[in-house]
Design an enzyme around this catalytic site. Structure first.
Site, PDB file in Angstrom:
ATOM      1  CB  ILE A   1      11.761  15.360  21.945  1.00  0.00           C
ATOM      2  CG1 ILE A   1      11.966  16.304  20.753  1.00  0.00           C
ATOM      3  CG2 ILE A   1      12.692  15.727  23.089  1.00  0.00           C
ATOM      4  CD1 ILE A   1      11.534  17.744  21.000  1.00  0.00           C
TER       5      ILE A   1
ATOM      6  NE  ARG B   1      -1.984  13.288  22.712  1.00  0.00           N
ATOM      7  CZ  ARG B   1      -1.886  14.232  21.795  1.00  0.00           C
ATOM      8  NH1 ARG B   1      -2.886  15.061  21.605  1.00  0.00           N
ATOM      9  NH2 ARG B   1      -0.810  14.365  21.051  1.00  0.00           N
TER      10      ARG B   1
ATOM     11  CB  ALA C   1       7.120  19.894  27.388  1.00  0.00           C
ATOM     12  NE  ARG C   2       5.871  25.715  23.571  1.00  0.00           N
ATOM     13  CZ  ARG C   2       6.978  25.363  22.903  1.00  0.00           C
ATOM     14  NH1 ARG C   2       8.023  24.878  23.535  1.00  0.00           N
ATOM     15  NH2 ARG C   2       7.063  25.512  21.590  1.00  0.00           N
TER      16      ARG C   2
ATOM     17  CD  GLU D   1       9.035  30.023  28.403  1.00  0.00           C
ATOM     18  OE1 GLU D   1       9.140  29.033  29.158  1.00  0.00           O
ATOM     19  OE2 GLU D   1       9.504  30.042  27.249  1.00  0.00           O
TER      20      GLU D   1
ATOM     21  CG  HIS E   1      11.997  28.055  25.833  1.00  0.00           C
ATOM     22  ND1 HIS E   1      10.657  28.316  25.799  1.00  0.00           N
ATOM     23  CD2 HIS E   1      12.179  27.060  24.914  1.00  0.00           C
ATOM     24  CE1 HIS E   1      10.057  27.537  24.912  1.00  0.00           C
ATOM     25  NE2 HIS E   1      10.976  26.748  24.361  1.00  0.00           N
ATOM     26  CB  ILE E   2      18.638  27.326  26.038  1.00  0.00           C
ATOM     27  CG1 ILE E   2      18.964  26.689  27.412  1.00  0.00           C
ATOM     28  CG2 ILE E   2      18.582  28.834  26.129  1.00  0.00           C
ATOM     29  CD1 ILE E   2      20.356  27.015  27.929  1.00  0.00           C
TER      30      ILE E   2
HETATM   31  C1  DGY Z   1      10.269  24.282  20.133  1.00  0.00           C
HETATM   32  O1  DGY Z   1      10.813  24.021  19.057  1.00  0.00           O
HETATM   33  O2  DGY Z   1       9.073  24.127  20.328  1.00  0.00           O
HETATM   34  C2  DGY Z   1      11.153  24.860  21.148  1.00  0.00           C
HETATM   35  O3  DGY Z   1      10.544  25.062  22.358  1.00  0.00           O
HETATM   36  C3  DGY Z   1      11.776  26.094  20.521  1.00  0.00           C
HETATM   37  O4  DGY Z   1      12.064  27.080  21.253  1.00  0.00           O
END
Ligand code: DGY
Length: 333
Positions: free
Chosen positions: A163, A184, A244-245, A274, A292-293
């Site tokens: 990505i 990294r 990402a997260r 979340e 988270h879309i």
């Molecule tokens: C992923 O694919 O990790 C996305 O965050 C999906 O929600």
């Protein structure tokens, strides 16, 4: 004499997914689905997982040693997500349970969204829309919601997997940006050349990027990759985008930096804790917030669900998963 038909593997699909994918799965295995998208408690999830050989999870369900111990029939957990920080992979490997994720099929859709979020933050799209909807627009002004440019600026990408490289390609080839990245491990020279990206230290990236985009997986090491100290290095005109997260950014430190004008704006698709969003972020006007879309185009979500289902059915019926995370399990038993 005919022999009794072998019993089919049983799988649990933990959340609502496309009905056509459930139908596809049901051609190969016995499926317990969750069409009403109930949010089961952990105890309820474990109770339903008992006696199943496979789980199709969507990224939020923790699969750890306790769940594995309670579900000894489990052989595979297929995540409908590329990220798999909900899996304790060493515990799964130790228990002989295969883990799979859904890489590849969401790369371009997610990279598109990262760009959209970065552009919305830089050009103040949602902030100006809220203002317009509130009926405050009564004249043109030379500086009305003036933001920062994307084209020709410096894009800093932290995390250079599929990505990250998709975002780099868009920046280099679509918008004439100078692309720098930190990861990294450094990409091979031909991959750097293909996406037009230059490797730099994290500090140099934060100090020189006009737009910082985060695409690192969440691990204990990447927790709070961006906190107060990192935000202090960024330009006051810069934007920060996280697709990402949650947990990769310290949301409280970011809200403070945004409200004090330490950085210009942010675009966030993921949050610590979340679906709750920290109230300090909700109070900031210079942040674009989405639930988270990033991978949520209809064709991509369908492809993710199909890949998870194909991993489950493939492994349970022929022993052939498509995208294993811990392939060492395949050699066992
Ligand atoms: C992923 O694919 O990790 C996305 O965050 C999906 O929600």
């Amino acid at each position: 004499m005919t022999s009794a038909p072998a019993s089919r593997p049983r799988v649990l699909v933990t959340r609502a997914i496309f009905p056509e994918v459930i139908d596809q799965l049901a051609e190969h295995v016995d499926v317990e689905a969750n069409p009403d998208d109930q949010l089961w408690s952990r105890d309820e999830l474990i109770r339903r997982a008992q006696g199943k050989q496979g789980l199709l999870t969507t990224g939020g369900e923790r699969v750890d040693a306790a769940l594995l111990a309670a579900c000894p029939d489990l052989r595979i957990c297929a995540n409908m997500a590329v990220g798999y920080n909900n899996f304790d992979v060493p515990a799964m490997t130790a228990a002989g349970v295969l883990a799979t994720n859904a890489p590849g099929v969401l790369t371009d859709t997610t990279a598109d969204f990262g760009f959209a979020l970065m552009m919305a933050a830089a050009r103040r799209v949602t902030e100006s829309e809220h203002w317009l909807r509130a009926g405050q627009w009564d004249r043109w002004r030379y500086d009305l919601f003036a933001g920062s440019d994307i084209h020709g600026t410096t894009l800093g990408i932290i995390g250079m997997g599929r990505i990250g490289q998709g975002i780099a390609r868009r920046g280099t080839h679509g918008f004439g940006m100078q692309v720098i990245y930190h990861n990294r491990s450094r990409l091979p020279a031909e991959d750097e050349a293909a996406v037009g990206a230059t490797y730099v230290s994290k500090q140099a990236l934060l100090q020189s990027a006009d737009h910082v985009v985060l695409v690192v997986p969440y691990t204990p090491e990447s927790h709070h990759t961006i906190g107060a100290a990192e935000l202090a290095l960024m330009k006051p005109t810069a934007t920060l985008t996280n697709i990402a997260r949650g947990g990769i950014v310290d949301d409280v430190a970011l809200a403070r930096a945004l409200s004090e004008g330490r950085i210009a704006a942010a675009g966030l698709d993921v949050f610590e804790g979340e679906p709750k969003v920290h109230p300090d972020l909700l109070a900031c006007r210079n942040v674009v917030l989405t639930p988270h879309i990033a991978s949520a185009s209809v064709p991509t979500r369908l492809a993710m669900a199909r890949l998870a289902a194909d991993n489950l059915a493939g492994f349970l019926t022929t022993g052939q998963p498509l995208t294993p995370i811990n392939p060492e399990v395949l050699g066992k038993g």
